[in-house]
Design a protein around this motif. Structure first.
Motif, PDB file in Angstrom:
ATOM      1  N   HIS A 120       9.322  33.944  75.665  1.00  0.00           N
ATOM      2  CA  HIS A 120       9.687  32.559  76.001  1.00  0.00           C
ATOM      3  C   HIS A 120       9.275  31.617  74.884  1.00  0.00           C
ATOM      4  N   ASN A 121       8.044  31.734  74.413  1.00  0.00           N
ATOM      5  CA  ASN A 121       7.566  30.845  73.350  1.00  0.00           C
ATOM      6  C   ASN A 121       8.399  31.001  72.079  1.00  0.00           C
ATOM      7  N   LYS A 122       8.730  32.238  71.757  1.00  0.00           N
ATOM      8  CA  LYS A 122       9.542  32.479  70.563  1.00  0.00           C
ATOM      9  C   LYS A 122      10.916  31.829  70.708  1.00  0.00           C
ATOM     10  N   ALA A 123      11.520  31.977  71.874  1.00  0.00           N
ATOM     11  CA  ALA A 123      12.844  31.400  72.090  1.00  0.00           C
ATOM     12  C   ALA A 123      12.802  29.876  72.020  1.00  0.00           C
TER      13      ALA A 123
ATOM     14  N   THR B  23      -3.350  27.790  73.531  1.00  0.00           N
ATOM     15  CA  THR B  23      -3.524  29.211  73.223  1.00  0.00           C
ATOM     16  C   THR B  23      -2.336  30.020  73.707  1.00  0.00           C
ATOM     17  N   ALA B  24      -1.997  29.848  74.998  1.00  0.00           N
ATOM     18  CA  ALA B  24      -0.918  30.640  75.564  1.00  0.00           C
ATOM     19  C   ALA B  24       0.445  30.187  75.057  1.00  0.00           C
ATOM     20  N   GLY B  25       0.603  28.877  74.860  1.00  0.00           N
ATOM     21  CA  GLY B  25       1.903  28.345  74.488  1.00  0.00           C
ATOM     22  C   GLY B  25       2.309  28.621  73.055  1.00  0.00           C
ATOM     23  N   CYS B  26       1.351  28.954  72.206  1.00  0.00           N
ATOM     24  CA  CYS B  26       1.677  29.218  70.802  1.00  0.00           C
ATOM     25  C   CYS B  26       1.813  30.704  70.488  1.00  0.00           C
ATOM     26  N   LEU B  27       1.592  31.566  71.462  1.00  0.00           N
ATOM     27  CA  LEU B  27       1.783  32.998  71.237  1.00  0.00           C
ATOM     28  C   LEU B  27       3.263  33.285  71.044  1.00  0.00           C
ATOM     29  N   GLY B  28       3.615  33.850  69.902  1.00  0.00           N
ATOM     30  CA  GLY B  28       5.010  34.141  69.610  1.00  0.00           C
ATOM     31  C   GLY B  28       5.762  33.000  68.955  1.00  0.00           C
ATOM     32  N   TRP B  29       5.098  31.863  68.736  1.00  0.00           N
ATOM     33  CA  TRP B  29       5.773  30.729  68.097  1.00  0.00           C
ATOM     34  C   TRP B  29       6.268  31.152  66.716  1.00  0.00           C
ATOM     35  N   PRO B  30       7.518  30.873  66.389  1.00  0.00           N
ATOM     36  CA  PRO B  30       8.087  31.431  65.153  1.00  0.00           C
ATOM     37  C   PRO B  30       7.583  30.797  63.869  1.00  0.00           C
ATOM     38  N   VAL B  31       6.899  29.660  63.954  1.00  0.00           N
ATOM     39  CA  VAL B  31       6.354  29.017  62.754  1.00  0.00           C
ATOM     40  C   VAL B  31       4.845  29.246  62.735  1.00  0.00           C
ATOM     41  N   PRO B  32       4.308  29.938  61.743  1.00  0.00           N
ATOM     42  CA  PRO B  32       2.867  30.214  61.716  1.00  0.00           C
ATOM     43  C   PRO B  32       2.071  28.935  61.473  1.00  0.00           C
ATOM     44  N   PRO B  33       0.807  28.923  61.875  1.00  0.00           N
ATOM     45  CA  PRO B  33      -0.024  27.732  61.672  1.00  0.00           C
ATOM     46  C   PRO B  33      -0.124  27.369  60.193  1.00  0.00           C
ATOM     47  N   ALA B  34       0.239  26.140  59.869  1.00  0.00           N
ATOM     48  CA  ALA B  34       0.126  25.658  58.491  1.00  0.00           C
ATOM     49  C   ALA B  34      -1.210  24.998  58.236  1.00  0.00           C
ATOM     50  N   ASN B  35      -1.880  24.588  59.309  1.00  0.00           N
ATOM     51  CA  ASN B  35      -3.122  23.830  59.187  1.00  0.00           C
ATOM     52  C   ASN B  35      -4.114  24.297  60.246  1.00  0.00           C
ATOM     53  N   PRO B  36      -4.442  25.599  60.254  1.00  0.00           N
ATOM     54  CA  PRO B  36      -5.309  26.118  61.313  1.00  0.00           C
ATOM     55  C   PRO B  36      -6.746  25.644  61.143  1.00  0.00           C
ATOM     56  N   GLN B  37      -7.561  25.969  62.136  1.00  0.00           N
ATOM     57  CA  GLN B  37      -8.962  25.573  62.092  1.00  0.00           C
ATOM     58  C   GLN B  37      -9.619  26.080  60.813  1.00  0.00           C
ATOM     59  N   ARG B  38     -10.467  25.227  60.275  1.00  0.00           N
ATOM     60  CA  ARG B  38     -11.236  25.579  59.079  1.00  0.00           C
ATOM     61  C   ARG B  38     -12.485  24.710  59.075  1.00  0.00           C
TER      62      ARG B  38
ATOM     63  N   ALA C 190       7.871  18.631  73.424  1.00  0.00           N
ATOM     64  CA  ALA C 190       8.352  19.262  72.193  1.00  0.00           C
ATOM     65  C   ALA C 190       7.444  18.928  71.019  1.00  0.00           C
ATOM     66  N   ALA C 191       7.065  17.658  70.896  1.00  0.00           N
ATOM     67  CA  ALA C 191       6.173  17.273  69.807  1.00  0.00           C
ATOM     68  C   ALA C 191       4.793  17.894  69.991  1.00  0.00           C
ATOM     69  N   TYR C 192       4.303  17.866  71.206  1.00  0.00           N
ATOM     70  CA  TYR C 192       2.974  18.416  71.506  1.00  0.00           C
ATOM     71  C   TYR C 192       2.882  19.882  71.094  1.00  0.00           C
ATOM     72  N   ARG C 193       3.849  20.663  71.548  1.00  0.00           N
ATOM     73  CA  ARG C 193       3.803  22.095  71.239  1.00  0.00           C
ATOM     74  C   ARG C 193       3.988  22.344  69.746  1.00  0.00           C
ATOM     75  N   SER C 194       4.935  21.653  69.131  1.00  0.00           N
ATOM     76  CA  SER C 194       5.268  21.933  67.729  1.00  0.00           C
ATOM     77  C   SER C 194       4.125  21.589  66.791  1.00  0.00           C
ATOM     78  N   VAL C 195       3.442  20.484  67.050  1.00  0.00           N
ATOM     79  CA  VAL C 195       2.326  20.079  66.186  1.00  0.00           C
ATOM     80  C   VAL C 195       1.139  21.012  66.366  1.00  0.00           C
ATOM     81  N   LEU C 196       0.769  21.259  67.619  1.00  0.00           N
ATOM     82  CA  LEU C 196      -0.449  22.032  67.852  1.00  0.00           C
ATOM     83  C   LEU C 196      -0.296  23.495  67.464  1.00  0.00           C
ATOM     84  N   CYS C 197       0.920  24.017  67.506  1.00  0.00           N
ATOM     85  CA  CYS C 197       1.102  25.403  67.056  1.00  0.00           C
ATOM     86  C   CYS C 197       0.958  25.523  65.544  1.00  0.00           C
ATOM     87  N   LEU C 198       1.028  24.410  64.820  1.00  0.00           N
ATOM     88  CA  LEU C 198       0.744  24.431  63.387  1.00  0.00           C
ATOM     89  C   LEU C 198      -0.722  24.129  63.096  1.00  0.00           C
ATOM     90  N   ASP C 199      -1.420  23.532  64.050  1.00  0.00           N
ATOM     91  CA  ASP C 199      -2.815  23.126  63.844  1.00  0.00           C
ATOM     92  C   ASP C 199      -3.838  24.065  64.478  1.00  0.00           C
TER      93      ASP C 199
END
Length: 605
Positions: free
Chosen positions: A278-281, A512-527, A468-477
């Motif tokens: 679902h997340n990937k789609a 955590t659950a919503g970004c599993l399978g997201w097709p764009v990998p995190p560009a700005n993950p925790q550091r 849409a914005a919430y999921r898209s931003v946080l899956c990159l962060d």
């Protein structure tokens, strides 16, 4: 790399962070392997020698992570050839273009920055990385310091909105800051100038959180709900819709982010695979509808956008007020541009250095604690609809019933148990103001009508723009750091153990659950977060905040040199404009730059 602007001569390095080599206010984009190479490089000392004299090498380790070496401030570009023998000439580069609204004529303004001369290298005595010079001599790099190019071309403003005083404009910034001359997007910017020009302090940037919160809309139409009269009097208040949000080319998705048929708490491996699919789609539908921007809605890019707006406004420094997600944005801005911060208040802090496991665990405890606080309020408050009853048991019975069969909604879709818990969490972020509403919603749902919960669901889960914005931003962060069903199941068992009533519900579980399978990998993950070189920054935490636990405020403050901590001993999410004491302290700090006394704690009104 794309967007080549020429070769680079570096004569002093300031710092390396997030794949950027910072030199004299200009950022050289370097790929991750090259950053690692730089961190392990040898160094030499520039001596006062005639131009062109060979330079002695001196080994050193981990220069770029060693604070004993003070940052330098010198930089210059070179033409092709020997970088050490190059002249002091610089080649201009294109910066962001300013656009005005069609009502103002629809013209586009653009310019090239004036060439900037650097100090001659032979007049310096600074520690450098030899490998950086070697790389600069042979590798093309992209200059992303073009935000300054907008400084001499102010945004054209027009009056807008129904409330007097609002001005709207826009600014073009690169889709990809690593390619500053490539495609652009238009940021929506709204300003309210200080109502008392004689007492004006400067410009205040504001982010309400989310991600997905529309700062431009709030500043334009609802200023009195977000800002005290003191801030409106003393500051030009500026709201910027971050890229992908609101009127700044909002993320679009062809499928809904939330599907009640897909559980974010799968009990089987098949359920896990269904969630990932679902997340990937959903992510692929967002890519198709949004285009390349979806890969660049990370908060690091947003921070660079904000600095472009600062430059376009002609401000050398800005004041910043960020709430919730806005604290991640503020922190990253302070890391990237410490010398451009005048004052910064971070309310409802998130420590972006934490692992997803820590974020989920802490948030789980915080949500459960907030539910307990709500139940205690009902116990002592006679007009609570659940007063005199065991609130925890009433709630548990309602959730168990919803797990067997969704709770009916008059003239609407029934609520699942997961929806019920998440919407109750949304109410908890707004207590004590909405504590009575939550009690009434539970009582009515118990009687067979979850209409109040459904009304909140339409905002928290079903709104296509914000989700849409919430999921898209946080899956990159946020990197979920989950590598299969076994990992998710272990984490789920832990959070359910910690929260018998809310059963692991939190925004960070949703991430955590919503970004599993997201097709764009995190560009700005925790550091790791380390902020140095700014004026004192104020971090604010609320003791019973269900969204951002107070422990995160303490942790973030410990990573910001010279920061102060203000605690609001209350409930609900964030403190500003909810506690008179906290609001007054934050206002005073933002106006004067002076932190509250160490250990200051505000009580509820």
């Amino acid at each position: 790399m794309s967007g080549v602007a020429g070769m680079v001569c570096v004569v002093a390095v300031t710092r390396v962070s997030a794949g950027m080599v910072h030199v004299a206010g200009v950022d050289v984009v370097v790929s991750a392997p090259h950053v690692m190479l730089l961190a392990l490089s040898v160094v030499f000392v520039l001596r006062r020698v005639p131009h062109g004299t060979p330079l002695p090498l001196k080994p050193a380790s981990y220069l770029l992570h060693d604070e004993r070496y003070p940052p330098g401030v010198y930089f210059r570009k070179c033409w092709l050839g020997d970088p050490l023998a190059a002249s002091d000439r610089t080649r201009p580069f294109r910066g962001p273009r300013i656009h005005v609204h069609p009502a103002d004529g629809g013209r586009t303004f653009g310019r090239r920055s004036r060439p900037r001369r650097a100090e001659p290298w032979h007049s310096m005595n600074r520690t450098l990385t030899a490998s950086l010079l070697a790389l600069a001599a042979v590798l093309p790099v992209t200059l992303s310091g073009g935000t300054a190019a907008a400084a001499d071309t102010p945004i054209s403003w027009r009056r807008c909105g129904d409330r007097p005083g609002a001005e709207c404009g826009s600014l073009d910034v690169p889709v990809d800051w690593a390619d500053p001359t490539g495609p652009t997007i238009k940021l929506s910017v709204v300003r309210r100038q200080a109502t008392d020009p004689a007492a004006r302090v400067g410009t205040l940037f504001y982010n309400p959180g989310g991600p997905g919160g529309q700062a431009a809309l709030i500043v334009r139409d609802y200023p009195s709900t977000a800002f005290s009269q003191e801030l409106l009097r003393r500051f030009d208040v500026v709201g910027i819709d971050p890229r992908g949000v609101g009127e700044s080319q909002a993320v679009q998705c062809g499928l809904p982010v939330h599907d009640p048929e897909v559980s974010e708490y799968p009990g089987t491996s098949a359920g896990y695979e269904a969630l990932v699919a679902h997340n990937k789609a959903v992510g692929e539908s967002c890519l198709a509808a949004t285009g390349p921007l979806l890969r660049h809605v990370d908060t690091m890019s947003v921070a660079r956008d904000f600095d472009a707006v600062r430059a376009a406004l002609g401000e050398t420094k800005v004041t910043f007020l960020g709430k919730s997600y806005g604290t991640i944005l503020g922190t990253q801005y302070a890391q990237l541009f410490p010398d451009r911060v005048r004052a910064m208040a971070l309310d409802g802090a998130v420590d972006h250095s934490m692992s997803s496991r820590r974020l989920v665990t802490d948030a789980t405890r915080a949500v459960e604690d907030s539910f307990d606080q709500f139940a205690a309020w009902c116990d002592r408050t006679e007009n609570c609809r659940l007063h005199g009853r065991d609130v925890g048991r009433v709630w548990d019975d309602l959730v168990a019933r919803a797990e067997r069969e969704p709770v009916p909604v008059k003239d609407g879709r029934p609520l699942t148990a997961e929806e019920l818990r998440y919407v109750a969490y949304a109410f908890l972020t707004m207590v004590p103001e909405y504590a009575g509403g939550l009690a009434t919603a539970i009582a009515q749902a118990e009687q067979g009508d979850a209409s109040i919960f459904a009304s909140m669901r339409s905002q928290a889960l079903d709104d296509p723009a914000s989700t849409a914005a919430y999921r898209s931003v946080l899956c990159l962060d946020i990197d979920p750091q989950i590598h299969g069903y076994r990992d998710l199941r272990a984490r789920l068992n832990k959070v359910r153990e910690l929260s018998p009533h809310m059963k692991g519900t939190s925004e960070f579980w949703d991430m955590t659950a919503g970004c599993l399978g997201w097709p764009v990998p995190p560009a700005n993950p925790q550091r790791p977060v380390n902020v140095h070189g700014t004026p004192p920054i104020l971090v604010v935490g609320t003791t019973h905040d269900p969204a951002t636990p107070a422990a995160w405020a303490r942790s973030l403050s410990s990573h910001i040199s010279g920061s102060g901590l203000l605690t609001y001993d209350g409930t609900g999410h964030t403190a500003y404009m909810r506690s008179t004491c906290a609001t007054d302290h934050i206002d005073q700090y933002l106006v004067t730059g002076r932190l509250p006394a160490r250990g200051t704690v505000c009580r509820p009104d």
